[in-house]
Design a protein around this motif. Sequence first.
Motif, short mmCIF file in Angstrom:
data_model
loop_
_atom_site.label_atom_id
_atom_site.label_comp_id
_atom_site.label_asym_id
_atom_site.label_seq_id
_atom_site.Cartn_x
_atom_site.Cartn_y
_atom_site.Cartn_z
N UNK A 26 0.29 -7.78 3.02
CA UNK A 26 -1.80 -7.93 3.31
C UNK A 26 -1.92 -6.75 3.54
N UNK A 27 -0.78 -6.15 4.38
CA UNK A 27 -1.69 -4.66 4.11
C UNK A 27 -1.30 -3.96 5.82
N UNK A 28 -1.65 -5.39 6.98
CA UNK A 28 -1.09 -4.95 8.61
C UNK A 28 0.48 -4.31 8.62
N UNK A 29 0.16 -3.51 9.85
CA UNK A 29 0.93 -3.20 10.57
C UNK A 29 1.17 -3.46 11.52
N UNK A 84 0.58 -1.08 0.16
CA UNK A 84 0.13 -0.70 0.05
C UNK A 84 0.80 1.32 -0.24
N UNK A 85 -0.13 2.94 0.32
CA UNK A 85 1.07 3.79 -0.56
C UNK A 85 1.70 3.72 1.49
N UNK A 86 3.26 4.28 0.88
CA UNK A 86 4.30 4.79 1.95
C UNK A 86 4.69 5.99 1.66
N UNK A 112 -9.40 7.46 5.08
CA UNK A 112 -8.48 6.23 5.38
C UNK A 112 -7.78 5.53 6.76
N UNK A 113 -7.43 5.24 6.68
CA UNK A 113 -6.24 4.73 8.29
C UNK A 113 -4.78 4.59 7.46
N UNK A 114 -4.11 5.35 8.37
CA UNK A 114 -3.05 6.37 9.10
C UNK A 114 -2.52 6.20 9.76
N UNK A 115 -1.71 5.16 9.64
CA UNK A 115 -0.21 4.96 10.53
C UNK A 115 1.30 6.29 9.52
N UNK A 128 -4.45 2.14 5.62
CA UNK A 128 -4.14 2.17 3.87
C UNK A 128 -2.74 3.01 3.65
N UNK A 129 -2.43 3.57 4.98
CA UNK A 129 -1.17 4.53 3.79
C UNK A 129 -0.16 5.05 5.25
#
Length: 454
Positions: A268-271, A191-193, A208-211, A282-283
């Motif tokens: 799979x998108x997990x952080x 996903x987006x980094x 979005x879910x943003x870290x 998501x990002x």
Amino acid sequence: MVSERNQSKHVCVIGAGPSGLVAARELRKEGHSVVVIEQNHDIGGQWLYEPKVEGEEALGKSTFLKVHSSIYDSLRLFSPREIMGFSDFPFVVKKGRDMRRFPGHRELLLYLQDFCEWFGLREMIRFKTRVEYVGMLDSDQVGRDLKWVVKSRDMESEKVVEEVFDAVVVATGHYSKPRLPSIKGMDVWKRKQMHSHIYRDPEPFRKEVVVVVGNSLSGQDISMELVDVAKEIHLSAKSLEISEGLAKVISKHDSLHLHLEIESLHEDGRVVFVDGSWVMADTIIYCTGYSYAFPFLDTKGIVGVDDDRVGPLYEHTFPPSLAPSLSFVGIPRKLIGFPFFESQAIWIAQLLSGKRTLPSFHDMMQSIKDFYHSREIAGVPKHNTHDLANFEYCDKYGDNVGFPHLEEWRKELCISAIVKAEVDLEGYRDAWDDVELLQVALQSPHFTQFPRSP
């Protein structure tokens, strides 16, 4: 040491941001001929906001970045305007402009443009020109008579010009080249980094879910801005011991969560965080700071960057074996920048004219060694070598050229802003209670003197 000699040198200044501009002014004042090379279309350096970042590599890994400025649209100064001006050119409030004590970034750009016009600096600057190579004309000739080859490219015509200078002053700043963490799975996370270097506004992250990685000033600012648009914001920090101000913000917003550092990223998108908790994001926005980078500079290994320690540099300014023909302005961080840059510029200019001299090579190298040792004893990581946070050092540095010590009001206003931000992160820029101290500042010679003519 002071000498009566006065030699005029042909000097190249790289960069027309705050440090490059004041360097150009002081060099010319000392009688040198000066060429300032600036890759952008105007002065300002970091403060020349660039909204178009589509062409930039998201993590900023390119050797030569297309975008220099890392400023986001809503950014306001973290320090009050009163402490930021050069010694003889105060950052005053002007009608019809941003009159806040902690103004937006454009107001500081306008101040720099005023400074540039008042002192007639623009005539020395070549815009839209990128420095691609700086090297010694004769690498066997290390010493006072060393000359430098500078190759620069006109960004429009693509014409390359090669010139020889007596001295080079590097003033390219240190908030452009992204510093990235090393996290397991960064290379496979689909996903987006992105690094905060290309963050401009919150809208692209709506729902979005943003870290957000890193809770420094930019990490906090960006996280607070995202709460109005993002579905969730997960702020990853090195410690859960945070300021009272940040704790208040997190308790106020249900969508803002604090975590420890990231342990791994997954396809799979997990952080996954070090405590075992995880989110599907998501990002990821890396607010992890910046590295020093001089991709154009070839000193045959004499000057290098090792884990963000630029060295060896005497007083963060001069490589002992190449001084004073090669120097750096603006390397130190965590200090009141503009007066310090000014004192650096004066010292460089006077050394080049022969008015002053440096200690011996041996003494400069010993000074650097002692400084590194003191940082190690204090437990300061190598990558924080140039984070000074020391008023006394600034005063001691200025003594090299008789530069005035920082005024007490300037120091107190600086500390006051830091303390208030610790307690009231959202409102400290607008809720200030230092009226008496402000009056002391505004009645000081710094503000009552009319700026001297160039």
